[in-house]
Design a protein around this motif. Structure first.
Motif, PDB file in Angstrom:
ATOM      1  N   GLN A  87       0.814  -1.212   0.000  1.00 20.17           N
ATOM      2  CA  GLN A  87       0.000   0.000   0.000  1.00 20.17           C
ATOM      3  C   GLN A  87       0.854   1.272   0.000  1.00 20.17           C
TER       4      GLN A  87
ATOM      5  N   LYS B 171      -5.090   3.772  -1.742  1.00 17.37           N
ATOM      6  CA  LYS B 171      -4.155   3.192  -0.772  1.00 17.37           C
ATOM      7  C   LYS B 171      -4.255   3.906   0.576  1.00 17.37           C
TER       8      LYS B 171
ATOM      9  N   ASN C 194      -7.273   2.687   2.338  1.00 11.99           N
ATOM     10  CA  ASN C 194      -7.020   1.330   2.810  1.00 11.99           C
ATOM     11  C   ASN C 194      -6.243   1.362   4.124  1.00 11.99           C
TER      12      ASN C 194
END
Length: 379
Positions: free
Chosen positions: A225, A239, A242
């Motif tokens: 990520q 990302k 996330n």
């Protein structure tokens, strides 16, 4: 045994094939332990480490933390509810230890910080709750930071310990042994991340999470990520979300690596704007140049500052103590200072010793958030 491609394997064992690895697990563990000591100078560096699955499967269910007698399952239940489509308010949270970490911390003079996530400051994310500014304008920065309770007339010195969450022994020591004013920063890939954050906040520590960012060194692997300098804004924001949805209760983010990413205005601007829109702050660990991050943060109005000193670039007790003394002198002369260290046993031990009589020397230990606010007001 499958090993993720981005996990670094010492050169001494790279020639081993998968069959050999499976058949000789005990020998492999011994070799990795020796290699870790040689690479990092820390016998605990090879402690068991697990990476949180990207599908969020580790979030569901209650589990016991390595901290003695504490069960933390609030955020695990919350994240599972998000995946099932249930609103946060429908999650039932249970406490199975009535004399848990919060009570112990309060008895020791460190009142716990509120449990996270706070529903009004939470939205659905890819793996769990994402921070948002509340309907009344309350930001996660203000809700999750630790209040400054020291003498406002005294110089402030803040200390951040980063890289937490992988090594259970060092993480537990930082949470339980360091003063509550020390800010703790966690690796987002750490297993059971929310447990650690819950425990840290129960002991009074404000927390950050670290965003892996691209380095100039192509051999540096910071995980799947990682925010990339040449990455499309949509990809980097994906990302970012996330990473931020892996746990709740952080007031700010920091960087892990990132010299290349931090030098690109095109790459940093969308990320900075996203952090601003979610009511967070950014505190750099002070390693490497951060020109674009600082400039774009100022343009966007994102609270931003950097650590003034890296405390443990040399991992010897005397060197760390010297950096802490220099940090203290910097606060005396300039009104405040921030130091950043890493999750090494010697770093935790030296900070604990240094902070034990800090106020007698006319300096107050302060959360990093309070120094950030102090600097922001002076701009």
């Amino acid at each position: 045994m499958q090993i993720p491609a981005w996990v670094k394997i010492p050169a001494a064992i790279q020639h081993l094939n998968q069959t050999t690895l499976s058949a000789g697990a005990a020998s492999l563990a011994a070799i990795m332990a020796i290699g870790a000591i040689q690479l990092f100078g820390d016998p605990h560096a090879a402690a068991p480490r697990r990476i949180l699955p990207l599908d969020g499967s580790e979030h569901s269910g209650a589990f016991r933390t390595p901290l003695s007698g504490v069960v933390m399952d609030a955020a695990s239940a919350s994240a599972a509810a998000y995946q099932d489509g249930a609103p946060l308010g429908d999650v039932t949270v249970t406490e199975t230890d009535p004399a848990g970490a919060a009570e112990a911390a309060a008895a020791a003079g460190s009142p716990p910080l509120p449990r996270a996530p706070i529903p009004a400051l939470t939205a659905r994310g890819p793996l769990g709750p994402l921070p948002v500014i509340g309907p009344d304008g309350t930001s996660p920065f203000n809700a999750y930071k630790r209040p400054f309770n020291g003498d406002p007339a005294k110089p402030r010195v803040a200390v951040i310990v980063g890289g937490l969450g992988f090594n259970a022994q060092v993480t537990q020591a930082a949470i339980e042994q360091l003063p509550a004013e020390v800010t703790l920063s966690f690796v987002p890939y750490a297993d059971r991340l929310q447990n650690w954050i819950d425990a840290a906040r129960a002991h009074g520590h404000e927390v950050m999470i670290e965003l892996p960012m691209e380095s100039f060194d192509p051999t540096t692997d910071t995980g799947p990520q990682t925010l990339l300098a040449a990455g499309a804004p949509k990809d980097n924001i994906g990302k970012l979300e996330n990473l931020m949805s892996r746990a709740a209760g952080f007031f700010a983010v920091s960087n892990y690596q990132g010299a290349k990413f931090a030098q690109s205005a095109a790459a940093t601007t969308p990320v900075i704007q996203a952090l601003k829109s979610r009511g967070l702050a950014f505190i750099s660990n002070g390693i490497g140049p951060r020109a674009a991050l600082a400039t774009e943060s100022q343009k966007a109005g994102l609270p931003f500052t950097s650590a003034d000193r890296v405390l443990d670039a040399q991992r010897e007790a005397d060197a760390i103590s010297g950096q802490l003394d220099a940090l203290e002198a910097m606060a005396q002369s300039g009104g405040n200072a921030i130091g950043a260290g890493f999750a090494y046993p010697i770093t935790v031990e030296r900070i604990k010793f240094w902070a034990s009589d800090l106020e007698s020397r006319g300096v107050v230990l302060a959360p990093a958030s309070s120094v950030l606010e102090q600097r922001t007001r002076r701009r």
